[in-house]
Design an enzyme around this catalytic site. Structure first.
Site, short mmCIF file in Angstrom:
data_model
loop_
_atom_site.label_atom_id
_atom_site.label_comp_id
_atom_site.label_asym_id
_atom_site.label_seq_id
_atom_site.Cartn_x
_atom_site.Cartn_y
_atom_site.Cartn_z
N CYS A 157 0.83 -1.21 0.00
CA CYS A 157 0.00 0.00 0.00
C CYS A 157 0.87 1.26 0.00
O CYS A 157 0.65 2.17 -0.82
CB CYS A 157 -0.96 -0.02 1.19
SG CYS A 157 -0.21 -0.51 2.75
N1 LIG Z 1 -4.13 -4.34 5.06
C1 LIG Z 1 -3.63 -3.63 4.05
O1 LIG Z 1 -3.87 -2.41 3.94
C2 LIG Z 1 -2.74 -4.29 3.02
C3 LIG Z 1 -2.37 -3.54 1.90
C4 LIG Z 1 -1.53 -4.13 0.93
C5 LIG Z 1 -1.07 -5.43 1.12
N2 LIG Z 1 -1.42 -6.12 2.25
C6 LIG Z 1 -0.88 -7.47 2.40
O2 LIG Z 1 -1.93 -8.40 2.18
C7 LIG Z 1 -1.73 -9.56 3.02
C8 LIG Z 1 -2.97 -9.73 3.89
O3 LIG Z 1 -3.10 -8.55 4.68
P1 LIG Z 1 -4.38 -8.27 5.58
O4 LIG Z 1 -4.18 -6.91 6.12
O5 LIG Z 1 -5.61 -8.59 4.84
O6 LIG Z 1 -4.13 -9.35 6.74
P2 LIG Z 1 -5.12 -9.87 7.87
O7 LIG Z 1 -6.27 -8.94 8.01
O8 LIG Z 1 -4.29 -10.15 9.07
O9 LIG Z 1 -5.66 -11.28 7.28
C9 LIG Z 1 -4.81 -12.38 7.08
C10 LIG Z 1 -5.60 -13.55 6.50
O10 LIG Z 1 -4.74 -14.67 6.34
C11 LIG Z 1 -5.24 -15.81 7.06
N3 LIG Z 1 -4.07 -16.48 7.65
C12 LIG Z 1 -3.21 -15.97 8.57
N4 LIG Z 1 -2.22 -16.84 8.84
C13 LIG Z 1 -2.47 -17.93 8.06
C14 LIG Z 1 -1.79 -19.19 7.89
N5 LIG Z 1 -0.67 -19.49 8.58
N6 LIG Z 1 -2.33 -20.08 7.02
C15 LIG Z 1 -3.45 -19.80 6.33
N7 LIG Z 1 -4.14 -18.64 6.45
C16 LIG Z 1 -3.64 -17.71 7.31
C17 LIG Z 1 -6.19 -15.22 8.09
O11 LIG Z 1 -7.27 -16.09 8.38
P3 LIG Z 1 -7.20 -17.29 9.46
O12 LIG Z 1 -6.22 -16.86 10.52
O13 LIG Z 1 -8.60 -17.46 9.93
O14 LIG Z 1 -6.72 -18.48 8.67
C18 LIG Z 1 -6.76 -14.01 7.36
O15 LIG Z 1 -7.84 -14.40 6.53
C19 LIG Z 1 -0.48 -9.27 3.87
O16 LIG Z 1 0.63 -9.90 3.30
C20 LIG Z 1 -0.34 -7.74 3.79
O17 LIG Z 1 0.98 -7.30 3.94
C21 LIG Z 1 -2.27 -5.59 3.19
#
Ligand SMILES: NC(=O)c1ccc[n+]([C@@H]2O[C@H](COP(=O)([O-])OP(=O)(O)OC[C@H]3O[C@@H](n4cnc5c(N)ncnc54)[C@H](OP(=O)(O)O)[C@@H]3O)[C@@H](O)[C@H]2O)c1
Length: 355
Positions: A157
């Site tokens: 982001c």
């Molecule tokens: N948030 C932002 O603004 C943003 C922007 C750009 C990029 N990103 C990137 O996008 C990715 C996701 O970000 P997010 O903010 O959406 O994260 P988040 O809200 O923490 O969600 C993470 C997801 O991954 C799952 N997960 C976590 N550990 C896991 C594992 N070991 N095995 C399988 N599933 C797992 C979680 O569900 P369960 O734990 O229920 O399995 C959840 O659905 C990250 O790499 C982040 O850096 C985020």
């Protein structure tokens, strides 16, 4: 590859970027959303986990499942990985071997150099052989390679909010690559949907703080992309700040023009050059809004959209060029941009499901 529809799965669909993908893909006219995964929500329907989507009929039948790469490869043609870095590669490797197309929202495939991954992410890259195959999913810059890609590394982001305003200027040699300073302010959703004391309401509300100073992880991909554009290694000063809003990133870039403009006439000429540089890069881009006149970027005008707003000012007192951008970290900074890449990969009109 031109298609009429595509079967899609989201791994990590219960997180913030996963939730936004669910919203965009449920309503996408060419997408059949066949699987959504979450370990904690497995067994529940999309409507149970996200009541806001309950009016969509599919949300009442589509259930979260435990993530299983082998099964997902059979169900879907294209898989979004909305997982923490490190975890995403564990799913990408078997899915790619099974022939799936992957759009990874994590940082796992954004860097070309595994040594830089090690430096910034503190571990060896889990699949360095895949790094040359990954295309950096910034459609305004890499549209053609995205078209034929099997693996998209969707940008972070902060990088999106810094690279889109900066790359055209660097490519045109209009700013000095060794004198770049970036300040960004981000909403708390940028940290993901995780329970950590730093992100609790009472820790963030009515408070603003810098963090990860002076070496945020996103510097790795920002500097790699800036170096490619400038043709020389680029190192920048970057300070991110957490602000008490849910969504949105506002970035200010402090730049030094390559050639000084000591007179009013020279300043006006430089202004015209910058203006035409941006117009050339973005005038026809559907998701870049170049602001004119007195308008300045404002997160309230982009939150919930896939648009990045950009404005600039030459400061005659300091000689600096200030460039400002605003985006929604979860849409243009993550899931919207990932869907934009999917549209390009599948041959759908690029704005489908994003306007
Ligand atoms: N948030 C932002 O603004 C943003 C922007 C750009 C990029 N990103 C990137 O996008 C990715 C996701 O970000 P997010 O903010 O959406 O994260 P988040 O809200 O923490 O969600 C993470 C997801 O991954 C799952 N997960 C976590 N550990 C896991 C594992 N070991 N095995 C399988 N599933 C797992 C979680 O569900 P369960 O734990 O229920 O399995 C959840 O659905 C990250 O790499 C982040 O850096 C985020």
């Amino acid at each position: 590859m031109k298609r009429t529809s595509v079967k899609v799965a989201i791994v990590g669909a219960s997180g913030y970027s996963g939730e936004e993908l669910v919203r965009l893909l449920l309503n996408h006219p060419h997408v059949d959303l066949v699987a959504v995964t979450s370990r904690q929500s497995a067994g529940q329907t999309v409507a149970q986990v996200f009541p806001k989507f309950a009016s969509h009929p599919k949300s009442r039948t589509l259930r979260f499942t435990e993530p299983n790469a082998e099964l997902l490869a059979k169900q879907a043609d294209l898989v979004f990985l909305a997982l923490p870095h490190g975890v995403a590669a564990e799913y990408a490797v078997p899915l790619l071997h099974a022939g799936s197309q992957i759009i990874d929202l994590s940082a796992d495939f954004r860097l070309k150099n595994p040594a830089i991954y090690r430096e910034f992410y503190g571990r060896d890259h889990p699949a360095p052989e895949l790094l040359p195959k990954a295309i950096y999913g910034l459609p305004e810059i890499y549209r053609d390679p995205i078209r034929g890609a099997q693996l998209i590394a969707s940008p972070g982001c902060y990088p999106t909010s810094i690279l889109l305003p900066l790359l055209p200027l660097l490519r045109a040699g209009l700013v000095r690559p060794e004198a770049i300073i970036a300040d960004s302010l981000s909403g708390v959703s940028g940290a993901g949907r995780k329970a950590e004391p730093d992100y609790l309401f009472c820790e963030c509300h009515e408070s603003v703080r810098p963090y990860a100073v002076p070496k945020h992880r996103h510097l790795s991909e920002i500097e790699e992309q800036l170096s490619l554009a400038a043709g020389v290694p680029v190192v920048i000063q970057f300070t991110p700040h957490l602000i008490p809003v849910n969504r949105g990133i506002l970035t200010t870039l402090y730049l030094t023009p390559a050639e000084a403009a000591p007179t009013a006439e020279a300043l006006a000429r430089l202004g015209e050059t910058i203006s035409s540089c941006y117009a050339c890069a973005y005038a026809r881009e559907p998701f870049v809004r170049l602001l004119e006149g007195k308008a300045l970027p404002d997160t309230k005008n982009v939150v919930g959209t896939n648009v990045v707003e950009i404005a600039w000012r030459l400061d005659p007192r300091t000689g600096r060029l200030l460039v400002l951008s605003a985006e929604d970290n979860i849409v243009k900074g993550a899931s919207g941009q990932a869907v934009q890449s999917m549209n390009i990969m599948c041959g759908f009109p690029e704005t489908t499901g994003l306007l």
